[in-house]
Write an enzyme that holds these catalytic residues in place. Structure first.
Site, PDB file in Angstrom:
ATOM      1  CD  GLU A 112      -0.656  -6.330   4.692  1.00 18.72           C
ATOM      2  OE1 GLU A 112      -0.951  -5.219   5.168  1.00 18.72           O
ATOM      3  OE2 GLU A 112      -0.764  -6.581   3.468  1.00 18.72           O
ATOM      4  CB  CYS A 153      -0.982  -0.041   1.168  1.00 21.44           C
ATOM      5  SG  CYS A 153      -2.383   1.086   0.939  1.00 21.44           S
ATOM      6  CG  HIS A 210      -3.537  -3.753   2.964  1.00 15.53           C
ATOM      7  ND1 HIS A 210      -2.414  -3.367   3.673  1.00 15.53           N
ATOM      8  CD2 HIS A 210      -4.158  -2.603   2.614  1.00 15.53           C
ATOM      9  CE1 HIS A 210      -2.376  -2.051   3.761  1.00 15.53           C
ATOM     10  NE2 HIS A 210      -3.417  -1.560   3.131  1.00 15.53           N
TER      11      HIS A 210
END
Length: 235
Positions: A178, A89, A176
């Site tokens: 993760e 990001c 994202h």
């Protein structure tokens, strides 16, 4: 033991699913807090892997947040040396800016929620192939142009550049990958104001997270494994 340094901008946007995977793979993980720790004192080439995490500021906001200048210098040095780097990001936006690309607010507005990526042919062949058909988490209001000399890997309907590879060792991801189900509860608190401004619903975001996070956690770590294996950073 290999080392991973993560540059963190807000406490709840951490390495997420990447962290247990990296620890199991034998990495020592060290967080440095942007705006608090002295980033200028860091050796940009020392860690085996540098991960620049997300945050609710712009990659162009260095007049407001002067620490971004030190962070950009770290990223620039890392890119120039071809050392392994992942940007998530804001991290991807800082990578793009360091490579001379324009970063700006998305005229289509914020992209927040879960949806699939459209992968390019290069994206399918890359570690992002692990995300084919997978809903990922989007939480951003800025976009960036594709940096010169980089491969475009993915897009969505309102974000033309969702991922790029620069050389073989620098991976920028606007979304994202993760994100975890447990970790998202901290996001719902930390981003409460943004959720309200965007007219979104926490219960709806929570329900979408419950549907999608487990698969993303699995496929996200597979993406990470393929990336690290491809550059010789797995045992």
């Amino acid at each position: 033991m290999r080392t991973c340094v993560a540059l963190r901008h807000v406490a709840f946007e951490d390495l997420g699913s990447f962290e247990p995977y990296l620890r199991a793979a034998g990495y020592e993980i060290v967080y440095h807090e942007a705006g608090y720790d002295d980033l200028a004192a860091l050796d940009p080439l020392a860690p085996d892997l540098l991960v620049v995490l997300g945050g609710p500021i712009g990659a162009y906001d260095d007049e407001l947040y002067p620490f971004l200048r030190d962070e950009l210098r770290l990223v620039e040095a890392r890119l120039a040396a071809g050392r392994p780097l992942i940007g998530l990001c804001l991290g991807a936006q800082l990578m793009a800016r360091s490579l001379g690309a324009r970063v700006r607010p998305n005229p289509a507005g914020r992209e927040i929620g879960w949806s699939q990526l459209s992968l390019t042919a290069a994206g399918i062949e890359s570690p992002l192939g692990e995300l084919a058909g997978v809903d990922v988490l989007h939480w951003h209001g800025d976009i960036f142009d594709l940096p010169a000399g980089s491969q475009a890997l993915a897009s969505t309907s309102i974000t033309p550049n969702q991922a790029f590879l620069h050389g073989s060792a620098a991976l920028g991801l606007q979304f994202h990958v993760e994100a975890t189900a447990r970790g998202m509860e901290r996001w719902f608190i930390g981003h409460a104001a943004e959720i309200g401004v965007a007219g979104l619903s926490v219960p709806e975001l929570r329900a979408a997270t419950a549907r999608n996070a487990a698969l993303l956690e699995r496929q996200g770590t597979r993406l990470l494994a393929r990336f690290l294996d491809g550059i010789g950073l797995l045992a």
